[in-house]
Design a protein around this motif. Structure first.
Motif, PDB file in Angstrom:
ATOM      1  N   VAL A 186       0.893  -1.293  -0.032  1.00  0.00           N
ATOM      2  CA  VAL A 186      -0.059  -0.065   0.023  1.00  0.00           C
ATOM      3  C   VAL A 186       0.700   1.258   0.031  1.00  0.00           C
ATOM      4  N   SER A 187       0.465   2.134  -0.895  1.00  0.00           N
ATOM      5  CA  SER A 187       1.119   3.597  -0.863  1.00  0.00           C
ATOM      6  C   SER A 187       0.029   4.274  -0.999  1.00  0.00           C
ATOM      7  N   LYS A 188       0.328   5.528  -0.257  1.00  0.00           N
ATOM      8  CA  LYS A 188      -0.822   6.769  -0.467  1.00  0.00           C
ATOM      9  C   LYS A 188      -0.124   7.985  -0.379  1.00  0.00           C
ATOM     10  N   ASP A 189      -0.603   8.914  -1.294  1.00  0.00           N
ATOM     11  CA  ASP A 189       0.071   9.976  -1.653  1.00  0.00           C
ATOM     12  C   ASP A 189      -0.672  11.237  -1.310  1.00  0.00           C
ATOM     13  N   PHE A 190      -0.474  12.289  -0.656  1.00  0.00           N
ATOM     14  CA  PHE A 190      -1.179  13.674  -0.725  1.00  0.00           C
ATOM     15  C   PHE A 190      -0.422  14.601  -1.321  1.00  0.00           C
ATOM     16  N   GLY A 191      -0.730  14.904  -2.557  1.00  0.00           N
ATOM     17  CA  GLY A 191      -0.107  15.760  -3.285  1.00  0.00           C
ATOM     18  C   GLY A 191       1.113  15.135  -3.803  1.00  0.00           C
ATOM     19  N   ALA A 192       2.375  15.789  -3.228  1.00  0.00           N
ATOM     20  CA  ALA A 192       3.641  15.560  -3.687  1.00  0.00           C
ATOM     21  C   ALA A 192       4.289  14.855  -2.451  1.00  0.00           C
ATOM     22  N   ASN A 193       3.377  14.756  -1.204  1.00  0.00           N
ATOM     23  CA  ASN A 193       3.827  13.812  -0.099  1.00  0.00           C
ATOM     24  C   ASN A 193       3.449  12.604  -0.043  1.00  0.00           C
ATOM     25  N   ARG A 194       4.552  11.762   0.069  1.00  0.00           N
ATOM     26  CA  ARG A 194       4.281  10.237   0.047  1.00  0.00           C
ATOM     27  C   ARG A 194       4.006   9.813   1.438  1.00  0.00           C
ATOM     28  N   ALA A 195       2.651   9.723   1.890  1.00  0.00           N
ATOM     29  CA  ALA A 195       2.538   9.356   3.373  1.00  0.00           C
ATOM     30  C   ALA A 195       2.977   7.708   3.724  1.00  0.00           C
ATOM     31  N   LEU A 196       2.470   6.757   2.866  1.00  0.00           N
ATOM     32  CA  LEU A 196       2.696   5.541   2.883  1.00  0.00           C
ATOM     33  C   LEU A 196       3.371   5.172   1.592  1.00  0.00           C
ATOM     34  N   ASP A 197       4.508   4.385   1.728  1.00  0.00           N
ATOM     35  CA  ASP A 197       5.410   3.921   0.889  1.00  0.00           C
ATOM     36  C   ASP A 197       5.652   2.364   0.717  1.00  0.00           C
ATOM     37  N   LYS A 198       4.688   1.545  -0.050  1.00  0.00           N
ATOM     38  CA  LYS A 198       4.704   0.104  -0.186  1.00  0.00           C
ATOM     39  C   LYS A 198       4.844  -0.601   0.842  1.00  0.00           C
ATOM     40  N   VAL A 199       3.703  -0.318   1.940  1.00  0.00           N
ATOM     41  CA  VAL A 199       3.553  -1.217   3.136  1.00  0.00           C
ATOM     42  C   VAL A 199       2.634  -2.544   3.021  1.00  0.00           C
ATOM     43  N   THR A 200       3.360  -3.593   3.494  1.00  0.00           N
ATOM     44  CA  THR A 200       2.771  -4.929   3.663  1.00  0.00           C
ATOM     45  C   THR A 200       2.655  -5.165   4.947  1.00  0.00           C
ATOM     46  N   LEU A 201       1.418  -5.604   5.642  1.00  0.00           N
ATOM     47  CA  LEU A 201       1.416  -6.055   6.844  1.00  0.00           C
ATOM     48  C   LEU A 201       0.242  -6.935   7.041  1.00  0.00           C
ATOM     49  N   ARG A 202       0.207  -7.938   7.898  1.00  0.00           N
ATOM     50  CA  ARG A 202      -0.953  -8.724   8.387  1.00  0.00           C
ATOM     51  C   ARG A 202      -1.049  -8.735   9.556  1.00  0.00           C
ATOM     52  N   VAL A 203      -2.297  -8.725  10.156  1.00  0.00           N
ATOM     53  CA  VAL A 203      -2.802  -8.949  11.517  1.00  0.00           C
ATOM     54  C   VAL A 203      -3.771 -10.298  11.701  1.00  0.00           C
ATOM     55  N   LYS A 204      -3.265 -11.234  12.045  1.00  0.00           N
ATOM     56  CA  LYS A 204      -4.227 -12.678  12.253  1.00  0.00           C
ATOM     57  C   LYS A 204      -4.997 -12.514  13.340  1.00  0.00           C
ATOM     58  N   PRO A 205      -6.185 -13.332  13.384  1.00  0.00           N
ATOM     59  CA  PRO A 205      -7.145 -13.116  14.360  1.00  0.00           C
ATOM     60  C   PRO A 205      -6.323 -13.872  15.699  1.00  0.00           C
ATOM     61  N   GLY A 206      -6.423 -13.167  16.847  1.00  0.00           N
ATOM     62  CA  GLY A 206      -5.763 -13.522  18.000  1.00  0.00           C
ATOM     63  C   GLY A 206      -4.411 -12.939  18.077  1.00  0.00           C
ATOM     64  N   GLU A 207      -4.198 -11.827  17.377  1.00  0.00           N
ATOM     65  CA  GLU A 207      -2.798 -10.905  17.387  1.00  0.00           C
ATOM     66  C   GLU A 207      -3.149  -9.683  17.749  1.00  0.00           C
ATOM     67  N   ILE A 208      -2.158  -9.203  18.279  1.00  0.00           N
ATOM     68  CA  ILE A 208      -2.069  -7.563  18.775  1.00  0.00           C
ATOM     69  C   ILE A 208      -0.864  -7.133  18.066  1.00  0.00           C
ATOM     70  N   TYR A 209      -1.233  -6.151  16.933  1.00  0.00           N
ATOM     71  CA  TYR A 209      -0.013  -5.713  16.140  1.00  0.00           C
ATOM     72  C   TYR A 209       0.364  -4.396  16.679  1.00  0.00           C
ATOM     73  N   CYS A 210       1.259  -4.044  17.418  1.00  0.00           N
ATOM     74  CA  CYS A 210       1.320  -2.625  17.929  1.00  0.00           C
ATOM     75  C   CYS A 210       2.502  -2.014  16.907  1.00  0.00           C
ATOM     76  N   LEU A 211       1.950  -0.613  16.323  1.00  0.00           N
ATOM     77  CA  LEU A 211       2.684   0.094  15.325  1.00  0.00           C
ATOM     78  C   LEU A 211       3.335   1.231  15.999  1.00  0.00           C
ATOM     79  N   LEU A 212       4.714   1.187  15.821  1.00  0.00           N
ATOM     80  CA  LEU A 212       5.252   2.358  16.585  1.00  0.00           C
ATOM     81  C   LEU A 212       5.988   3.429  15.173  1.00  0.00           C
ATOM     82  N   GLY A 213       6.156   4.478  15.660  1.00  0.00           N
ATOM     83  CA  GLY A 213       6.675   5.456  14.956  1.00  0.00           C
ATOM     84  C   GLY A 213       6.394   6.960  15.393  1.00  0.00           C
ATOM     85  N   ALA A 214       7.344   7.728  14.853  1.00  0.00           N
ATOM     86  CA  ALA A 214       7.355   9.250  15.294  1.00  0.00           C
ATOM     87  C   ALA A 214       6.004   9.757  14.706  1.00  0.00           C
ATOM     88  N   ASN A 215       5.527  11.154  14.986  1.00  0.00           N
ATOM     89  CA  ASN A 215       4.521  11.722  14.322  1.00  0.00           C
ATOM     90  C   ASN A 215       4.952  12.290  12.830  1.00  0.00           C
TER      91      ASN A 215
END
Length: 234
Positions: free
Chosen positions: A7-36
């Protein structure tokens, strides 16, 4: 299951997401860390169909969100950093209203109290106005709404931000209960301790990219902190 596929997401010239792939299966807690600005909330918004990907796709239980937005919403519950409830109504009145919206069903007072109790709200507080609630209590009403909906996946955006340690620990225990029921949980956070304590998997995002995807069992708190700081400095 929650899936983001290249998945990629662009807002104009700004790329907010760049080819992200992840899966969260049933019974999993996926914690996503990162700066603002790392892209965490953007990813949550794609699953909620608030925005559409520029490329790639997001799926909920195998269904593409962009093709089936109403059906996929039935399987998820969303708890933002600030749970929006009606302050003039009580906790049980808010739950009654939002549970009916989500399910199309009416719940008895006994059912509503049971849901609030399961979410950790003291029964004595159920009839109090939400305007008097702490943030932690409001979050518990949000969890009760998710329980009423019988959501198969939970999406949370900074749910423990601003909570005191006791309330944050209680919230982590609620997520663990959801995990044990087979719910797929995706939560964003700045809190490395919360991620390690709560998550079964941990992702680190930087500038729209998923730069690490880890099993929490393979890391100590110190290892996670060191790895996170290394990625942020790179």
């Amino acid at each position: 299951m929650l899936e983001a596929l290249n998945v990629s997401k662009d807002f104009g010239a700004n790329r907010a997401l760049d080819k992200v792939t992840l899966r969260v299966k049933p019974g999993e807690i996926y914690c996503l860390l990162g700066a603002n600005g790392a892209g965490k909330t953007t990813l949550i918004n794609l699953f909620l169909d608030f925005i559409e990907p520029t490329s790639g796709e997001v799926r909920i239980n195998g269904r593409k969100v962009a093709d089936d937005p109403l059906s996929t919403k039935r399987d998820i519950a969303y708890i933002p950093e600030q749970v929006m409830l009606y302050g003039v109504l009580s906790g049980i009145e808010n739950l009654k209203y939002f549970a009916a919206l989500a399910t199309g069903e009416r719940h008895s007072r006994e059912q509503l109290l049971a849901l609030l109790t399961e979410a950790g709200l003291p029964e004595a507080a159920a009839d109090g106005r939400v305007s008097t609630y702490s943030k932690g209590m409001r979050q518990k009403v949000g969890i009760a709404i998710a329980l009423a909906k019988n959501a198969k996946a939970l999406l949370l955006d900074e749910p423990t931000s601003g909570l005191d340690p006791k309330a944050a620990s209680e919230f982590s225990q609620l997520l663990a209960k959801a995990r044990d029921r087979g719910v797929a949980v995706l939560t964003t956070t700045h809190d490395l301790f919360h991620a390690k304590q709560t998550g079964t998997r941990i992702g680190i995002m930087k500038q729209g990219r998923l730069v690490a995807d880890l099993s929490s069992q393979d890391l100590s708190h110190t290892d996670l902190e060191t790895l996170y700081l290394q990625h942020m400095a790179a």
